[in-house]
Design a protein around this motif. Sequence first.
Motif, short mmCIF file in Angstrom:
data_model
loop_
_atom_site.label_atom_id
_atom_site.label_comp_id
_atom_site.label_asym_id
_atom_site.label_seq_id
_atom_site.Cartn_x
_atom_site.Cartn_y
_atom_site.Cartn_z
N ALA A 58 12.95 -26.19 -37.15
CA ALA A 58 14.15 -26.07 -36.31
C ALA A 58 15.25 -25.34 -37.08
O ALA A 58 15.92 -24.46 -36.54
CB ALA A 58 14.63 -27.44 -35.87
N PHE A 59 15.44 -25.69 -38.37
CA PHE A 59 16.48 -25.04 -39.18
C PHE A 59 16.12 -23.57 -39.41
O PHE A 59 16.99 -22.69 -39.40
CB PHE A 59 16.65 -25.76 -40.52
N TRP A 60 14.84 -23.34 -39.63
CA TRP A 60 14.33 -21.98 -39.76
C TRP A 60 14.72 -21.18 -38.51
O TRP A 60 15.29 -20.09 -38.59
CB TRP A 60 12.81 -22.08 -39.96
N GLY A 215 17.98 -22.20 -43.37
CA GLY A 215 18.61 -21.33 -42.38
C GLY A 215 18.75 -19.89 -42.88
O GLY A 215 18.50 -18.95 -42.14
N VAL A 216 19.12 -19.74 -44.13
CA VAL A 216 19.19 -18.39 -44.71
C VAL A 216 17.79 -17.77 -44.72
O VAL A 216 17.62 -16.58 -44.40
CB VAL A 216 19.77 -18.44 -46.15
N GLY A 217 16.79 -18.59 -45.04
CA GLY A 217 15.40 -18.11 -44.97
C GLY A 217 15.07 -17.63 -43.57
O GLY A 217 14.41 -16.60 -43.39
N GLY A 218 15.54 -18.38 -42.57
CA GLY A 218 15.30 -17.99 -41.18
C GLY A 218 15.96 -16.66 -40.85
O GLY A 218 15.37 -15.80 -40.20
N ALA A 219 17.20 -16.48 -41.33
CA ALA A 219 17.92 -15.22 -41.08
C ALA A 219 17.17 -14.05 -41.70
O ALA A 219 17.05 -12.97 -41.11
CB ALA A 219 19.34 -15.32 -41.63
N LEU A 220 16.63 -14.27 -42.91
CA LEU A 220 15.86 -13.22 -43.57
C LEU A 220 14.58 -12.92 -42.78
O LEU A 220 14.17 -11.77 -42.63
CB LEU A 220 15.51 -13.64 -45.01
#
Lengths: 323, 257
Positions: A58-60, A215-220
């Motif tokens: 979900a955070f991803w 979340g930053v990983g998800g943005a990437l």
Amino acid sequence: MKFKNLLIPIAISVVLPLVIRSEYWFYILTLASVFSILALGLNIVMGLCGQISLGHAAFWGIGAYTSGILLVKLQVPFIVALVAGGIMSAVFGVLLGIPSLKVRNVYLAITTIGFNFIVNAVMNNWITLTGGPDGLPNIPPPSFGPLTFRTMVGKYAVIVTILLLFVWGFSRFKDSRVGRALQAIKDDELAASHSGINVHYYKVLAFTMSAFVTGVGGALYASFIEYISPDTFAFASSPVLLSMLLVGGIGSTWGPVIGAFLLEILSEGLRFLRDYYMAIYGLLVVIMALRMPQGLAGLFSMLGEKIRASMRQHRKAPAGKEV
Amino acid sequence: MATILETKDLTKRFGGLTALDHVTIKIEEGEIRGLIGPNGSGKSTFINCVTGHYLDTTGDIIFRGEQINRCKAHVRTSLGMARTFQASRLFEEMTVKQNVVVGTHYRTKTGVFGGIFGGKAVQNEERTVFAEAEKWLDFVGYEGTGDELAGSLAHGPRRLVEIARALASQPQFIMLDEPAAGMNPSEKVALMDIIRRIRDLGITVLLIEHDMKLVMNVCDKISVLNFGAKIAEGTPEQVQNDPQVIEAYLGEVTTNA
């Protein structure tokens, strides 16, 4: 972690693109780097603080959608979208952290799963914002000012740089005052609170930091694949992150990186098995969990310790003869 | 002498069982107070109520002049009380030194960003707390480098590390819950010395202990609990000769001695 301990990983990261010529394998390595960041985020709340989360996909997703929507609909600079993805995810981390104060163990696991389902339902149904099940296409690649990283090597460079920064930050954090407080909570909540640690505050903090990194990983991820859709961030993806963490070594700095690379490469390498692939993959994860609770990182550090010990004995032996 | 801890009619019920029944105890600054009583008489429950493990108590708990009935455990620690546990509770996967350093948590400052990005102040704080941890480990006579995992320790050393961790919070008042349990005779002698030296630092001690020889030797004053109620209080001699105490608890011990 001292900077010199990062030299070897940096060297490996620089050499890899020179050695690996296949675009396809390069894609796999970059994806593994993204997964490393996602699993590293999970490591903060589970590995350090001992709070189970089965909803990290979900955070991803929150990071990926926040960043993707900002880039596509508002054309904000990449760095703004990246940070916004982390912050939005962290806000939801606070929201998930609060119930973690009331429930533990399996009940916390169920709560986090529920959170994952809710977030996924929103992605599927808030069509005006997310594009619904069709997903969000045409997300621009990473860029900093006039520099745009369109090629696979460029994306790899951006993602690996951020991964190494996070690994460095994690190792520093782990051995800091707050990192020790989280580990104390993992080992013994009661003793931690009687040692003057505000357990509630640090549990929420752990969820928040964990959500930020994931979340930053998800943005990437969004800018790497350039397209996102809700099914990527469904509940089924959360155990994947967890198994990467467990196989690599939960709580250790390099564990999530090792686990993410191994499982990502393995899942590609096992594709020739076709229908049996998931069965073999699952079996390997089970064996690892049973036989190596410290994960590969634990195995490596144990081997390193043995080698060092035998080297010490080697040095001592001649001195012993003289006596 | 000022009072450091005072409980007034402190009562704690578990369902139908009254574990502590209107216990009124006053502990003066600088004393070594013993808390004894047969098994299940409410000694550990008393510590658990005073340290804030149980918040659903009735009656008053007054620590250094402040009523702390509703304060959470970590707040009470920051007010100057520390404790050890009946079954030692160390942070098993952390090193011995790190365990003790955790005791300094509330009076140190480094936050998340400071911890990651460092800087002079943070480095100094780290150096100070680890030096302090070593000092406390020396103080309790811990033998070892301090770099071993707490989970690997034997009974005796575990007790010592727990005391060191409690001392690292620089308390005014320390509660030791059966520190001699699992210790051999020579370790017990060393423990008596440690308890006296803790008092010499100006720290008030509350000692729960089953080893009567140790209690009678080291305590200035003893309170006796039976079935959750205080039945006697006084100097070791007074308590030993109290008929109610003898009946409840000490009878066997004195006849053996």
